[in-house]
Design a protein around this motif. Structure first.
Motif, PDB file in Angstrom:
ATOM      1  N   ALA A  71      -7.951   3.873   0.993  1.00 35.37           N
ATOM      2  CA  ALA A  71      -9.219   4.266   0.387  1.00 35.37           C
ATOM      3  C   ALA A  71      -9.637   5.660   0.833  1.00 35.37           C
ATOM      4  O   ALA A  71     -10.124   6.469   0.025  1.00 35.37           O
ATOM      5  CB  ALA A  71     -10.301   3.255   0.744  1.00 35.37           C
ATOM      6  N   TYR A  83       0.820  -1.201   0.000  1.00 38.09           N
ATOM      7  CA  TYR A  83       0.000   0.000   0.000  1.00 38.09           C
ATOM      8  C   TYR A  83       0.861   1.262   0.000  1.00 38.09           C
ATOM      9  O   TYR A  83       0.482   2.274  -0.615  1.00 38.09           O
ATOM     10  CB  TYR A  83      -0.955   0.002   1.196  1.00 38.09           C
ATOM     11  N   GLN A  90     -11.774   1.482  -4.704  1.00 38.07           N
ATOM     12  CA  GLN A  90     -10.882   0.668  -3.871  1.00 38.07           C
ATOM     13  C   GLN A  90     -11.708  -0.282  -3.039  1.00 38.07           C
ATOM     14  O   GLN A  90     -12.811   0.038  -2.610  1.00 38.07           O
ATOM     15  CB  GLN A  90     -10.039   1.567  -2.973  1.00 38.07           C
ATOM     16  N   ALA A 126      -9.765   7.056  -2.694  1.00 39.02           N
ATOM     17  CA  ALA A 126     -10.922   6.497  -3.395  1.00 39.02           C
ATOM     18  C   ALA A 126     -12.096   7.468  -3.454  1.00 39.02           C
ATOM     19  O   ALA A 126     -12.323   8.268  -2.547  1.00 39.02           O
ATOM     20  CB  ALA A 126     -11.355   5.195  -2.729  1.00 39.02           C
TER      21      ALA A 126
END
Length: 444
Positions: free
Chosen positions: A231, A153, A220, A235
């Motif tokens: 996210a 990530y 996401q 996102a």
């Protein structure tokens, strides 16, 4: 005025989507070859007729050998295999639809950010602003095995930063097309990226000018703590799966609170809950469909799918082992045991007692998971509409990602039988108000 729901549909470009054995159901794929245009064109047109936000294409690379360290059960039971590429479908479906959003899953693991920036900008132009990108970090494959879960990530954070710089390297009015002077684009409005970070070094600028949306809608589905943080930062739509409204509410509030840390409003991030509507003309007919779906799941197929998604070889675990005792032999809990693998931690968390409401064994979890991730809402059109409203109101919004069983019939039933009820109640749009996917998702 009642808040309106958003609806999307999640599929893969394969004969078996999220329900192992769904292809065996009597009304599945009748008269269709899933790898041919007619199947996908019909599905896209059904969804657009229903005014749904988007068709969301999940994807993964490789044939899983997670269960028993062999591809045998994956192949035998068609566990999301064979799977064709999702991206070409976006281009194919764009000319046969006008408003439906078209989203594809593409991993940050395999493609250089310069290439993906160009690909997604091109798709945004070709769809006239209807493309979305589901960002994944390839937890199921070994492309980034040198990185831990959180490091994948971290790398994806920088990957997104690079792409945003690429997408904004052309100002919206950089292309002037002045025929008299012969100037096509203004160089002063095209900027180098000049990014140099831990994982990437990119000069730029992008090859493709500003697209209709500026950049695709970012989607996401990570449900681990690190995934939710990613996210919240990036996102515009989050796909999540939990079994009870209480669990949905906890995650919904969590995502919205995290987004505020990044200076975003709660409306900037839509959370779509995965669930499977099973509609029948009578309640008994709907329950019969549910039974047929569950009975179509071969146990080994369910175990293979669950093993693949959580990244752990369940052939090593007795079927009567309660999930709460998973990993106990090593003094670990479920998530700690799975953290050593490459699985999707959020899906493992979904199966735990606090999210299901009761303890389940490994065998039960595999059968349950193999018949389709997410809760099932079963009944007549009116009963399904009522359940959707109840969940929506208890959670607080924003909408649902529909998981399918037999295709394309289950989508036709939802659009023809459930959508009109929700429209009449003012809980779902009667027409698209915008032209882009982002406009659909931002519509309240």
């Amino acid at each position: 005025m009642s808040k309106k729901m958003h609806f999307a549909v999640i599929l893969l470009n394969c004969p078996m989507h999220h329900s192992v054995g769904s292809w065996r159901l009597p009304r599945s794929l009748v008269g269709y070859n899933y790898a041919r245009p007619a199947f996908w064109i019909d599905i896209a047109r059904i969804l657009e007729r229903g005014k749904l936000d988007m068709l969301f294409m999940a994807d993964g690379v490789g044939v899983s050998d997670r269960y028993g360290h062999s591809i045998e059960t994956t192949i035998r039971y068609g566990v999301q295999c064979p799977t064709h590429d999702a991206v070409p479908l976006v281009s194919m479906l764009a000319p046969v639809t006008q408003r439906l959003g078209l989203a594809a899953t593409i991993s940050t693991a395999y493609l250089p950010p310069q290439y993906l920036a160009r690909l997604l900008s091109t798709l945004d132009h070709l769809t006239e602003g209807r493309v979305g990108w589901n960002v994944v970090t390839s937890p199921l494959e070994n492309a980034l095995k040198q990185y831990t879960h959180d490091e994948r990530y971290d790398r994806a954070d920088e990957y997104l930063d690079v792409l945003r710089k690429m997408w904004s390297s052309w100002e919206p009015d950089a292309v002037v097309m002045d025929r008299e002077s012969g100037i096509y684009a203004d160089p002063a409005k095209v900027h180098p990226v000049n990014h140099e970070g831990k994982y990437f070094k990119v000069t730029g600028p992008a090859q493709v000018p500003w697209s209709p949306q500026g950049h695709p809608v970012i989607i996401q589905a990570g449900q681990s703590d690190r995934g939710l943080e990613f996210a919240a930062r990036h996102a515009e739509a989050v796909f999540a799966v939990h079994q009870t409204p209480a669990a949905m509410k906890r995650v919904y509030d969590d995502v919205k609170a995290r987004a505020k840390k990044y200076g975003r409003s709660s409306g900037d991030v839509k959370v779509l809950w995965g669930l499977m509507p099973i509609v029948g003309e009578t309640e008994d007919a709907a329950k019969a469909k549910e039974r047929a779906l569950i009975e179509a799941v071969p146990q080994l197929g369910g175990l293979t799918q669950l093993s693949t998604h959580i990244g752990y070889d369940l052939s090593r675990v007795p079927l009567d082992t309660p999930l709460e005792e998973f990993g106990a032999e090593n003094g670990e809990g479920l998530l700690q045991a799975l953290s050593h693998g490459l699985g999707i931690q959020g899906l493992a968390k979904m199966l735990m007692k606090e999210n299901i409401g009761r303890s389940v064994t490994v065998g039960e979890a595999a059968q349950f998971y193999g018949s389709g991730i997410g809760p099932k809402i079963v009944g007549t059109p009116l009963q399904v509409a009522n359940q959707l409203e109840d969940i929506f109101d208890e959670v607080g919004g924003d909408g649902f990602m529909l998981i399918t069983h037999y295709l394309p019939g289950c989508l036709e039933e939802f659009v023809e039988m459930v959508v009109p009820i929700l429209q009449k109640r003012g809980r779902f749009r009667t027409d698209y108000e915008g032209t882009t996917l982002r406009e659909h998702l931002m519509q309240e």
